[in-house]
Write an enzyme that holds these catalytic residues in place. Structure first.
Site, PDB file in Angstrom:
ATOM      1  N   ALA A  14       7.792  -8.960  12.975  1.00  0.00           N
ATOM      2  CA  ALA A  14       7.143  -7.819  13.580  1.00  0.00           C
ATOM      3  C   ALA A  14       6.902  -7.671  15.241  1.00  0.00           C
ATOM      4  CB  ALA A  14       5.500  -7.926  13.056  1.00  0.00           C
ATOM      5  N   LEU A  24       0.852  -1.166   0.049  1.00  0.00           N
ATOM      6  CA  LEU A  24      -0.163   0.045   0.010  1.00  0.00           C
ATOM      7  C   LEU A  24       0.888   1.263   0.033  1.00  0.00           C
ATOM      8  CD1 LEU A  24      -2.569  -1.017   2.949  1.00  0.00           C
ATOM      9  CD2 LEU A  24      -2.979  -1.153   0.131  1.00  0.00           C
ATOM     10  N   LYS A  26      14.463  -7.571   5.010  1.00  0.00           N
ATOM     11  CA  LYS A  26      14.431  -6.516   6.617  1.00  0.00           C
ATOM     12  C   LYS A  26      15.610  -6.999   7.159  1.00  0.00           C
ATOM     13  CE  LYS A  26       9.629  -5.362   7.062  1.00  0.00           C
ATOM     14  NZ  LYS A  26       8.475  -4.927   7.675  1.00  0.00           N
ATOM     15  N   ASP A  56       8.940   0.622  11.498  1.00  0.00           N
ATOM     16  CA  ASP A  56       7.717  -0.279  12.026  1.00  0.00           C
ATOM     17  C   ASP A  56       7.628  -0.086  13.449  1.00  0.00           C
ATOM     18  OD1 ASP A  56       7.185  -1.400   9.607  1.00  0.00           O
ATOM     19  OD2 ASP A  56       8.691  -2.911   9.785  1.00  0.00           O
TER      20      ASP A  56
HETATM   21  P1  ATR Z   1       6.038 -11.153  10.613  1.00  0.00           P
HETATM   22  O1  ATR Z   1       7.369 -10.524  10.087  1.00  0.00           O
HETATM   23  O2  ATR Z   1       4.915 -10.152  10.037  1.00  0.00           O
HETATM   24  O3  ATR Z   1       6.240 -11.039  12.040  1.00  0.00           O
HETATM   25  P2  ATR Z   1       6.712 -13.937  10.607  1.00  0.00           P
HETATM   26  O4  ATR Z   1       8.235 -13.610  10.812  1.00  0.00           O
HETATM   27  O5  ATR Z   1       6.279 -15.031   9.741  1.00  0.00           O
HETATM   28  O6  ATR Z   1       6.019 -12.363  10.126  1.00  0.00           O
HETATM   29  O7  ATR Z   1       5.964 -14.083  12.083  1.00  0.00           O
HETATM   30  C1  ATR Z   1       4.805 -14.577  12.067  1.00  0.00           C
HETATM   31  C2  ATR Z   1       4.560 -14.911  13.726  1.00  0.00           C
HETATM   32  O8  ATR Z   1       2.976 -15.435  13.716  1.00  0.00           O
HETATM   33  C3  ATR Z   1       5.236 -16.086  13.876  1.00  0.00           C
HETATM   34  O9  ATR Z   1       5.539 -15.951  15.502  1.00  0.00           O
HETATM   35  C4  ATR Z   1       4.422 -17.386  14.047  1.00  0.00           C
HETATM   36  O10 ATR Z   1       4.383 -18.252  14.853  1.00  0.00           O
HETATM   37  P3  ATR Z   1       5.709 -19.345  14.892  1.00  0.00           P
HETATM   38  O11 ATR Z   1       6.888 -18.426  15.508  1.00  0.00           O
HETATM   39  O12 ATR Z   1       5.292 -20.518  15.854  1.00  0.00           O
HETATM   40  O13 ATR Z   1       5.855 -19.659  13.530  1.00  0.00           O
HETATM   41  C5  ATR Z   1       2.935 -16.665  14.432  1.00  0.00           C
HETATM   42  N1  ATR Z   1       1.844 -17.315  13.655  1.00  0.00           N
HETATM   43  C6  ATR Z   1       1.318 -17.475  12.392  1.00  0.00           C
HETATM   44  N2  ATR Z   1       0.456 -18.388  12.147  1.00  0.00           N
HETATM   45  C7  ATR Z   1       0.076 -18.905  13.554  1.00  0.00           C
HETATM   46  C8  ATR Z   1      -0.900 -19.584  14.146  1.00  0.00           C
HETATM   47  N3  ATR Z   1      -1.896 -20.288  13.470  1.00  0.00           N
HETATM   48  N4  ATR Z   1      -0.952 -19.646  15.399  1.00  0.00           N
HETATM   49  C9  ATR Z   1      -0.153 -19.104  16.244  1.00  0.00           C
HETATM   50  N5  ATR Z   1       0.813 -18.380  15.674  1.00  0.00           N
HETATM   51  C10 ATR Z   1       0.904 -18.028  14.586  1.00  0.00           C
END
Ligand code: ATR
Length: 287
Positions: free
Chosen positions: A135, A21, A71, A107
């Site tokens: 994040a 976006l 990143k 961020d």
């Molecule tokens: P971002 O950069 O947006 O933080 P990411 O690095 O892929 O993206 O992190 C996503 C987070 O969401 C991770 O902590 C992931 O959990 P894991 O560390 O166990 O992989 C969490 N996440 C994604 N799907 C999930 C789910 N269904 N239940 C719980 N946690 C989830």
């Protein structure tokens, strides 16, 4: 604003970039302030990152954003990294001042600003952060810097990533962070003042999902979700019903953009224009 020979160029690099976006938000903001700037999306594959950064230096871009998956991997390609971003270990905004590329994490700064905007001071508060990805890392660092008492809840077996964030915060900021498995949610959320979802749970198209059962939300005064598709997630709907104050992911999205804009232009960002543009694009997408 028409593109001229003097137009300053900003960009976003990522893979994918098709969903971003940022071009809409930044170009609307440039137009609003009558600035001769343009912002473009550039698809950069991971193996081409070094070549892309060399190219961006060569063409003397004014600045750029970095999104997934660059990143962290871009850090060694930069000339300087601001101290907080270095502690976090990730950047999303680069300035180019006289050929010197400096990385920032708007961020994290944007999350801070959205808290300020809503009059939230997490110092001394019990704050639970769900997730341990990029994040979560940025958000957890800024909260620790602001003096929050943090609990990280993560799904991953072994909880390595959550423990890694906790130990980086201990080293960088000197604060203890509690790490719990997501299954221990009920116990982990007891006495929570602020709950933050930094996982992707609830994101479109799985909008009916929430990372927290609705009945665990009782007595949490403030719930924040970083997910912005949809703009109001199931978690936030449930939290509102339970009487909590809520902050959605669009706020952080807009603030990270506004802070990047200010670094590149030296002007105060027209926040409402950027927010309007982001909301317009998100509503169009939801149709
Ligand atoms: P971002 O950069 O947006 O933080 P990411 O690095 O892929 O993206 O992190 C996503 C987070 O969401 C991770 O902590 C992931 O959990 P894991 O560390 O166990 O992989 C969490 N996440 C994604 N799907 C999930 C789910 N269904 N239940 C719980 N946690 C989830």
């Amino acid at each position: 604003m028409d593109i001229s020979g003097k137009t300053k160029v900003c960009a976003i690099i990522g893979d994918p970039v098709g969903h971003t976006l940022s071009p809409g938000m930044h170009n609307a903001a440039f137009k609003k302030l009558g600035l001769d700037y343009a912002y473009i999306p550039l698809l950069v594959k991971p193996e081409k990152l070094a070549a892309a950064v060399a190219g961006l230096r060569a063409i003397q871009v004014t600045g750029f954003n970095v999104t997934i998956p660059h990143k962290v991997t871009i850090l060694p390609l930069l000339d300087d990294i601001d101290p907080l971003s270095r502690k976090i270990g990730a950047v999303n905004t680069i300035t180019n001042i006289n050929g010197k590329l400096t990385g920032y994490n708007t961020d994290a700064e944007g999350f801070f600003q959205s808290l300020m905007e809503h009059g939230v001071n997490p110092a001394g508060k019990n704050v639970a952060v769900l997730g341990a990805g990029g994040a979560s890392r940025a958000i957890s660092f800024i909260l620790a810097e602001m003096g929050a008492k943090l609990t990280l809840l993560n799904r991953q077996a072994g909880l390595e990533r959550a423990h890694d964030i906790a130990s980086m915060i201990k080293t960088g900021i000197g604060r203890e962070v509690q790490v719990l498995a997501l299954e221990k949610m009920a116990a982990g959320l007891k006495g929570t003042d602020i709950l933050i979802n930094a996982t992707s749970v609830g994101m479109s198209p799985h909008t009916e999902n929430s990372p927290v059962p609705a009945d665990s939300l009782r007595e949490i005064p403030l719930v924040i979700d970083i997910v912005y598709t949809p703009t109001e997630t199931q978690l936030l709907k449930d939290a509102k019903k339970a009487g909590a104050k809520t902050i959605g992911g669009v706020d952080m999205l807009v603030w990270q953009g506004a802070l990047a804009f200010e670094k590149w232009t030296g002007r105060k960002a027209p926040l409402e224009i950027m927010r309007h543009e982001a909301m317009k694009a998100l509503e169009k997408r939801a149709d």
